[in-house]
Write a protein that holds these residues in place. Sequence first.
Motif: not given
Length: 95
Positions: A8-12, A19-21, A31-32, A41-42
């Motif tokens: 979440r932190a990286a995406r933000r 969707e973009e991430f 999945l995200i 777990d990723p």
Amino acid sequence: MKPGDLVRAARRLLAMTQEEFAVSVGSRQSLISKYERGQVDPPGALIIHCMTLLRPIDTQPVTEDSLVQLIRDRLSGAEHAAARKAIAAVIDGIR
């Protein structure tokens, strides 16, 4: 920080939607979402990617030489003998 929080932190940081991430990392939005909610777990590669994105720009890369210097600088002296021994055991375990 939990793995989902890292995603979440990286995406933000990139100011992206889920969707973009997902598209940028070759995944799916669903999945995200599951990663961010802690339902799944990723994969390790995504965690490393997110950690790289969140790493401060001025942080120097970790090299063998920098690790040796860090041990010399911070773990010299008899009072740190146990820490040096533990590090040596970890290194021996990698072989």
